[in-house]
Design a protein around this motif. Sequence first.
Motif, PDB file in Angstrom:
ATOM      1  N   PRO A  32      63.270  51.897 137.902  1.00 43.41           N
ATOM      2  CA  PRO A  32      63.522  53.318 137.667  1.00 43.41           C
ATOM      3  C   PRO A  32      62.494  54.229 138.339  1.00 43.41           C
ATOM      4  O   PRO A  32      62.672  55.444 138.348  1.00 43.41           O
ATOM      5  CB  PRO A  32      63.431  53.427 136.136  1.00 43.41           C
ATOM      6  CG  PRO A  32      62.480  52.345 135.742  1.00 43.41           C
ATOM      7  CD  PRO A  32      62.766  51.215 136.693  1.00 43.41           C
ATOM      8  N   VAL A  33      61.436  53.660 138.891  1.00 42.93           N
ATOM      9  CA  VAL A  33      60.369  54.472 139.485  1.00 42.93           C
ATOM     10  C   VAL A  33      60.843  55.071 140.810  1.00 42.93           C
ATOM     11  O   VAL A  33      61.242  54.336 141.722  1.00 42.93           O
ATOM     12  CB  VAL A  33      59.098  53.637 139.721  1.00 42.93           C
ATOM     13  CG1 VAL A  33      58.003  54.507 140.330  1.00 42.93           C
ATOM     14  CG2 VAL A  33      58.618  53.021 138.415  1.00 42.93           C
ATOM     15  N   THR A  34      60.810  56.381 140.889  1.00 40.24           N
ATOM     16  CA  THR A  34      61.129  57.064 142.146  1.00 40.24           C
ATOM     17  C   THR A  34      60.026  58.022 142.568  1.00 40.24           C
ATOM     18  O   THR A  34      59.976  58.439 143.715  1.00 40.24           O
ATOM     19  CB  THR A  34      62.452  57.851 142.034  1.00 40.24           C
ATOM     20  OG1 THR A  34      62.376  58.762 140.928  1.00 40.24           O
ATOM     21  CG2 THR A  34      63.624  56.898 141.824  1.00 40.24           C
ATOM     22  N   ASP A  35      59.140  58.375 141.645  1.00 36.88           N
ATOM     23  CA  ASP A  35      58.017  59.263 141.949  1.00 36.88           C
ATOM     24  C   ASP A  35      56.733  58.537 141.562  1.00 36.88           C
ATOM     25  O   ASP A  35      56.383  58.456 140.386  1.00 36.88           O
ATOM     26  CB  ASP A  35      58.154  60.581 141.182  1.00 36.88           C
ATOM     27  CG  ASP A  35      57.107  61.603 141.601  1.00 36.88           C
ATOM     28  OD1 ASP A  35      56.164  61.226 142.330  1.00 36.88           O
ATOM     29  OD2 ASP A  35      57.229  62.778 141.213  1.00 36.88           O
ATOM     30  N   PHE A  36      56.031  57.988 142.545  1.00 38.04           N
ATOM     31  CA  PHE A  36      54.846  57.188 142.256  1.00 38.04           C
ATOM     32  C   PHE A  36      53.656  58.039 141.821  1.00 38.04           C
ATOM     33  O   PHE A  36      52.660  57.502 141.340  1.00 38.04           O
ATOM     34  CB  PHE A  36      54.483  56.334 143.470  1.00 38.04           C
ATOM     35  CG  PHE A  36      55.422  55.180 143.666  1.00 38.04           C
ATOM     36  CD1 PHE A  36      55.278  54.010 142.949  1.00 38.04           C
ATOM     37  CD2 PHE A  36      56.478  55.271 144.563  1.00 38.04           C
ATOM     38  CE1 PHE A  36      56.160  52.947 143.107  1.00 38.04           C
ATOM     39  CE2 PHE A  36      57.360  54.223 144.736  1.00 38.04           C
ATOM     40  CZ  PHE A  36      57.203  53.056 144.008  1.00 38.04           C
ATOM     41  N   ARG A  37      53.754  59.353 141.972  1.00 35.36           N
ATOM     42  CA  ARG A  37      52.677  60.210 141.484  1.00 35.36           C
ATOM     43  C   ARG A  37      52.590  60.154 139.965  1.00 35.36           C
ATOM     44  O   ARG A  37      51.510  60.289 139.388  1.00 35.36           O
ATOM     45  CB  ARG A  37      52.911  61.657 141.948  1.00 35.36           C
ATOM     46  CG  ARG A  37      52.768  61.848 143.452  1.00 35.36           C
ATOM     47  CD  ARG A  37      53.132  63.268 143.846  1.00 35.36           C
ATOM     48  NE  ARG A  37      54.518  63.590 143.493  1.00 35.36           N
ATOM     49  CZ  ARG A  37      55.081  64.769 143.731  1.00 35.36           C
ATOM     50  NH1 ARG A  37      54.376  65.736 144.299  1.00 35.36           N
ATOM     51  NH2 ARG A  37      56.344  64.986 143.396  1.00 35.36           N
ATOM     52  N   GLU A  38      53.747  59.966 139.304  1.00 37.66           N
ATOM     53  CA  GLU A  38      53.764  59.858 137.852  1.00 37.66           C
ATOM     54  C   GLU A  38      53.367  58.467 137.381  1.00 37.66           C
ATOM     55  O   GLU A  38      52.988  58.287 136.228  1.00 37.66           O
ATOM     56  CB  GLU A  38      55.168  60.199 137.321  1.00 37.66           C
ATOM     57  CG  GLU A  38      55.598  61.634 137.572  1.00 37.66           C
ATOM     58  CD  GLU A  38      54.757  62.622 136.773  1.00 37.66           C
ATOM     59  OE1 GLU A  38      54.341  62.283 135.657  1.00 37.66           O
ATOM     60  OE2 GLU A  38      54.512  63.728 137.282  1.00 37.66           O
ATOM     61  N   ALA A  39      53.471  57.485 138.255  1.00 34.90           N
ATOM     62  CA  ALA A  39      53.228  56.098 137.868  1.00 34.90           C
ATOM     63  C   ALA A  39      51.795  55.643 138.102  1.00 34.90           C
ATOM     64  O   ALA A  39      51.318  54.714 137.450  1.00 34.90           O
ATOM     65  CB  ALA A  39      54.180  55.173 138.626  1.00 34.90           C
ATOM     66  N   THR A  40      51.107  56.260 139.052  1.00 30.98           N
ATOM     67  CA  THR A  40      49.771  55.795 139.427  1.00 30.98           C
ATOM     68  C   THR A  40      48.684  56.430 138.572  1.00 30.98           C
ATOM     69  O   THR A  40      48.839  57.532 138.046  1.00 30.98           O
ATOM     70  CB  THR A  40      49.483  56.108 140.906  1.00 30.98           C
ATOM     71  OG1 THR A  40      49.664  57.516 141.139  1.00 30.98           O
ATOM     72  CG2 THR A  40      50.413  55.332 141.809  1.00 30.98           C
ATOM     73  N   CYS A  41      47.579  55.715 138.456  1.00 25.59           N
ATOM     74  CA  CYS A  41      46.414  56.184 137.699  1.00 25.59           C
ATOM     75  C   CYS A  41      45.545  57.027 138.632  1.00 25.59           C
ATOM     76  O   CYS A  41      44.950  56.506 139.570  1.00 25.59           O
ATOM     77  CB  CYS A  41      45.631  54.994 137.156  1.00 25.59           C
ATOM     78  SG  CYS A  41      44.085  55.450 136.335  1.00 25.59           S
ATOM     79  N   ARG A  42      45.479  58.306 138.367  1.00 22.65           N
ATOM     80  CA  ARG A  42      44.704  59.189 139.230  1.00 22.65           C
ATOM     81  C   ARG A  42      43.211  58.951 139.077  1.00 22.65           C
ATOM     82  O   ARG A  42      42.437  59.158 140.021  1.00 22.65           O
ATOM     83  CB  ARG A  42      45.053  60.641 138.907  1.00 22.65           C
ATOM     84  CG  ARG A  42      46.519  60.964 139.211  1.00 22.65           C
ATOM     85  CD  ARG A  42      46.871  62.404 138.929  1.00 22.65           C
ATOM     86  NE  ARG A  42      48.286  62.638 139.170  1.00 22.65           N
ATOM     87  CZ  ARG A  42      48.890  63.802 139.009  1.00 22.65           C
ATOM     88  NH1 ARG A  42      48.196  64.847 138.590  1.00 22.65           N
ATOM     89  NH2 ARG A  42      50.185  63.936 139.264  1.00 22.65           N
ATOM     90  N   GLN A  43      42.779  58.513 137.882  1.00 22.27           N
ATOM     91  CA  GLN A  43      41.360  58.197 137.694  1.00 22.27           C
ATOM     92  C   GLN A  43      40.945  57.010 138.575  1.00 22.27           C
ATOM     93  O   GLN A  43      39.826  56.983 139.099  1.00 22.27           O
ATOM     94  CB  GLN A  43      41.065  57.886 136.219  1.00 22.27           C
ATOM     95  CG  GLN A  43      41.069  59.092 135.304  1.00 22.27           C
ATOM     96  CD  GLN A  43      42.461  59.591 135.001  1.00 22.27           C
ATOM     97  OE1 GLN A  43      43.431  58.818 135.068  1.00 22.27           O
ATOM     98  NE2 GLN A  43      42.588  60.857 134.646  1.00 22.27           N
ATOM     99  N   PHE A  44      41.866  56.046 138.731  1.00 22.80           N
ATOM    100  CA  PHE A  44      41.563  54.907 139.600  1.00 22.80           C
ATOM    101  C   PHE A  44      41.388  55.368 141.040  1.00 22.80           C
ATOM    102  O   PHE A  44      40.490  54.895 141.745  1.00 22.80           O
ATOM    103  CB  PHE A  44      42.686  53.869 139.508  1.00 22.80           C
ATOM    104  CG  PHE A  44      42.536  52.721 140.469  1.00 22.80           C
ATOM    105  CD1 PHE A  44      41.601  51.728 140.265  1.00 22.80           C
ATOM    106  CD2 PHE A  44      43.345  52.640 141.605  1.00 22.80           C
ATOM    107  CE1 PHE A  44      41.457  50.672 141.153  1.00 22.80           C
ATOM    108  CE2 PHE A  44      43.217  51.589 142.499  1.00 22.80           C
ATOM    109  CZ  PHE A  44      42.261  50.598 142.266  1.00 22.80           C
ATOM    110  N   GLU A  45      42.234  56.289 141.491  1.00 20.41           N
ATOM    111  CA  GLU A  45      42.124  56.798 142.849  1.00 20.41           C
ATOM    112  C   GLU A  45      40.818  57.548 143.059  1.00 20.41           C
ATOM    113  O   GLU A  45      40.313  57.639 144.183  1.00 20.41           O
ATOM    114  CB  GLU A  45      43.314  57.709 143.158  1.00 20.41           C
ATOM    115  CG  GLU A  45      44.644  56.965 143.194  1.00 20.41           C
ATOM    116  CD  GLU A  45      45.816  57.894 143.456  1.00 20.41           C
ATOM    117  OE1 GLU A  45      45.659  59.121 143.246  1.00 20.41           O
ATOM    118  OE2 GLU A  45      46.878  57.391 143.882  1.00 20.41           O
ATOM    119  N   GLU A  46      40.258  58.078 141.969  1.00 18.55           N
ATOM    120  CA  GLU A  46      38.989  58.791 142.039  1.00 18.55           C
ATOM    121  C   GLU A  46      37.810  57.903 141.636  1.00 18.55           C
ATOM    122  O   GLU A  46      36.696  58.388 141.449  1.00 18.55           O
ATOM    123  CB  GLU A  46      39.050  60.013 141.127  1.00 18.55           C
ATOM    124  CG  GLU A  46      40.131  61.022 141.525  1.00 18.55           C
ATOM    125  CD  GLU A  46      40.351  62.087 140.467  1.00 18.55           C
ATOM    126  OE1 GLU A  46      39.720  61.977 139.377  1.00 18.55           O
ATOM    127  OE2 GLU A  46      41.137  63.013 140.723  1.00 18.55           O
TER     128      GLU A  46
END
Length: 275
Positions: free
Chosen positions: A145-159
């Motif tokens: 069901p994932v179509t927008d990976f911005r909602e799925a990814t951990c932004r803290q991990f990216e930072e």
Amino acid sequence: MAEHLASIFGTEKDRVNCPFYFKIGACRHGDRCSRLHNRPTISPTLLLSNMYQRPDMITPGIDAQGQPIDPRRIQEHFEDFYEDIFEELNKFGEIESLNVCDNLADHMIGNVYVQFREEEQAAAALRALQGRFYSGRPIIVDFSPVTDFREATCRQFEENSCNRGGYCNFMHVKQISRELRRRLFGRYQRSHGRSRSRSPSPSYRRDNRDRDYRDRGEYRGSGRRSGDRHGRYDSDGGRRRHGSPRRTKSPMREGSEERRARIEQWNREREERHA
């Protein structure tokens, strides 16, 4: 009432549908979850569950024999896998994004998400991959069901600030180098540039803007090896020595014996399925 239910669908306020399955296509409770997992019957995104087997599966940074592994070798192993999977999936259509989870929880470890430009391309890939094997392990593939990976990814991990580590419930997307990303995804940009009548979709432009994989400093400018790709390393890891010429071709080029053997294996399996 209908508007209210639509506004909370897939959120924490939704007491019927599982928000984690809706956002990341996976839930730590699995089939025992108290909320519904609405599995899509068609989607541009596929989930290949637990497909990537990192060389330090048991203990991060340590191999099966208890010896430390150079982070550069782990990255080489991953990028070889990433390129191999990309080249096979690319046969079914244009890939908008290919993400591999770096999480350690059972329901997310090694998960591979591939989003195609069209739903029909994803459906063709799913049919072709069912019943097949990769590196001796069966491929488990489903629509996601994932179509927008911005909602799925951990932004803290990216930072680099996630305090949950590998057991975070949001995707810790493993990054590839800019060089590899440009080589794999650049073909689409060149293709679109030649055809004025077909411009990239908004999601494709968004993906390039928001999912720009930043390469880590220790990997920047590194060459890549062309030896075994699933955990057996050369004594020096096959890395480019300082001052040596940079390779201009992918180590997984068609001329390598291992590459040809893997392609022949894929083709044999495909012919057997359609026999």
